[in-house]
Design a protein around this motif. Structure first.
Motif, short mmCIF file in Angstrom:
data_model
loop_
_atom_site.label_atom_id
_atom_site.label_comp_id
_atom_site.label_asym_id
_atom_site.label_seq_id
_atom_site.Cartn_x
_atom_site.Cartn_y
_atom_site.Cartn_z
N LEU A 96 0.83 -1.21 0.00
CA LEU A 96 0.00 0.00 0.00
C LEU A 96 0.86 1.26 0.00
O LEU A 96 0.58 2.22 -0.73
CB LEU A 96 -0.95 0.00 1.20
N GLN A 97 1.93 1.24 0.79
CA GLN A 97 2.82 2.41 0.83
C GLN A 97 3.52 2.62 -0.51
O GLN A 97 3.74 3.75 -0.93
CB GLN A 97 3.84 2.26 1.95
N GLU A 98 3.86 1.51 -1.19
CA GLU A 98 4.50 1.62 -2.51
C GLU A 98 3.58 2.29 -3.52
O GLU A 98 4.05 2.85 -4.51
CB GLU A 98 4.87 0.23 -3.04
N THR A 99 2.27 2.19 -3.29
CA THR A 99 1.31 2.74 -4.26
C THR A 99 0.58 3.97 -3.74
O THR A 99 -0.37 4.44 -4.38
CB THR A 99 0.28 1.66 -4.66
N ASP A 100 1.01 4.51 -2.61
CA ASP A 100 0.38 5.73 -2.10
C ASP A 100 0.48 6.87 -3.10
O ASP A 100 -0.41 7.71 -3.17
CB ASP A 100 1.00 6.15 -0.77
N TRP A 101 1.53 6.90 -3.88
CA TRP A 101 1.69 7.99 -4.84
C TRP A 101 0.58 7.98 -5.89
O TRP A 101 0.24 9.01 -6.45
CB TRP A 101 3.08 7.94 -5.49
N TRP A 102 0.00 6.79 -6.13
CA TRP A 102 -1.14 6.72 -7.05
C TRP A 102 -2.28 7.60 -6.52
O TRP A 102 -2.92 8.32 -7.27
CB TRP A 102 -1.66 5.30 -7.21
N VAL A 103 -2.51 7.50 -5.22
CA VAL A 103 -3.59 8.25 -4.58
C VAL A 103 -3.26 9.73 -4.61
O VAL A 103 -4.10 10.57 -4.95
CB VAL A 103 -3.82 7.77 -3.13
N LEU A 104 -2.03 10.06 -4.26
CA LEU A 104 -1.61 11.46 -4.21
C LEU A 104 -1.64 12.11 -5.59
O LEU A 104 -1.89 13.32 -5.71
CB LEU A 104 -0.22 11.57 -3.59
N ARG A 105 -1.40 11.33 -6.60
CA ARG A 105 -1.44 11.83 -7.98
C ARG A 105 -2.85 12.28 -8.34
O ARG A 105 -3.04 13.23 -9.10
CB ARG A 105 -0.96 10.73 -8.92
N GLY A 106 -3.85 11.58 -7.79
CA GLY A 106 -5.22 12.03 -7.92
C GLY A 106 -6.04 11.43 -9.03
O GLY A 106 -7.22 11.71 -9.12
N ASN A 107 -5.47 10.64 -9.89
CA ASN A 107 -6.27 10.05 -10.97
C ASN A 107 -5.94 8.57 -11.13
O ASN A 107 -5.38 8.15 -12.12
CB ASN A 107 -6.08 10.81 -12.29
N MET A 108 -6.36 7.78 -10.13
CA MET A 108 -6.10 6.35 -10.17
C MET A 108 -7.02 5.67 -11.18
O MET A 108 -8.18 6.06 -11.34
CB MET A 108 -6.32 5.71 -8.79
N THR A 109 -6.50 4.65 -11.81
CA THR A 109 -7.31 3.85 -12.72
C THR A 109 -8.19 2.91 -11.89
O THR A 109 -7.94 2.69 -10.70
CB THR A 109 -6.43 3.00 -13.65
N ASP A 110 -9.20 2.34 -12.51
CA ASP A 110 -10.06 1.37 -11.82
C ASP A 110 -9.24 0.17 -11.34
O ASP A 110 -9.46 -0.35 -10.24
CB ASP A 110 -11.19 0.90 -12.73
N ALA A 111 -8.28 -0.26 -12.15
CA ALA A 111 -7.44 -1.40 -11.78
C ALA A 111 -6.60 -1.07 -10.54
O ALA A 111 -6.42 -1.92 -9.65
CB ALA A 111 -6.53 -1.79 -12.94
#
Length: 107
Positions: free
Chosen positions: A52-67
């Motif tokens: 989850l921590q490795e992918t926190d930047w996905w959330v911070l980026r603000g436009n996560m894909t459905d996958a």
């Protein structure tokens, strides 16, 4: 049943264990084995947190894909979706020491 515990070393001298000492060793082993699911779950939760921590930047980026959303949700759902009978599968690794269960695979 013959115990695997028969002797111990005290100050470098091999001594025979008493029945009480043998029982204490066997009880310790049983308790350790009975606690395996708890130890495995702690390892799984640590791995999950790492992923989850490795992918926190996905959330911070603000436009996560459905996958990406589904991947992170599956990680959060691991304790509810998998019981102790599946822990060994979740912790399985290949010859390169990579986790093999599909829940760990990033989209």
């Amino acid at each position: 049943m013959v115990s695997k515990y028969t002797h111990d070393y005290v100050n470098g001298v091999k001594v025979e264990l008493t029945a009480e000492q043998i029982k204490a060793y066997e009880d310790r082993d049983k308790a350790w084995e009975a606690d395996k699911p708890n130890r495995d779950l702690q390892r799984i939760k640590a791995l999950r947190l790492e992923k989850l921590q490795e992918t926190d930047w996905w959330v911070l980026r603000g436009n996560m894909t459905d996958a990406q959303i589904q991947y992170r949700q599956k990680l959060r759902d691991i304790p509810a979706d998998y019981n102790s009978s599946k822990y060994d599968e979740l912790l399985a690794r290949d010859s390169d020491n990579k986790l093999t269960h599909s829940v760990w695979t990033k989209p």
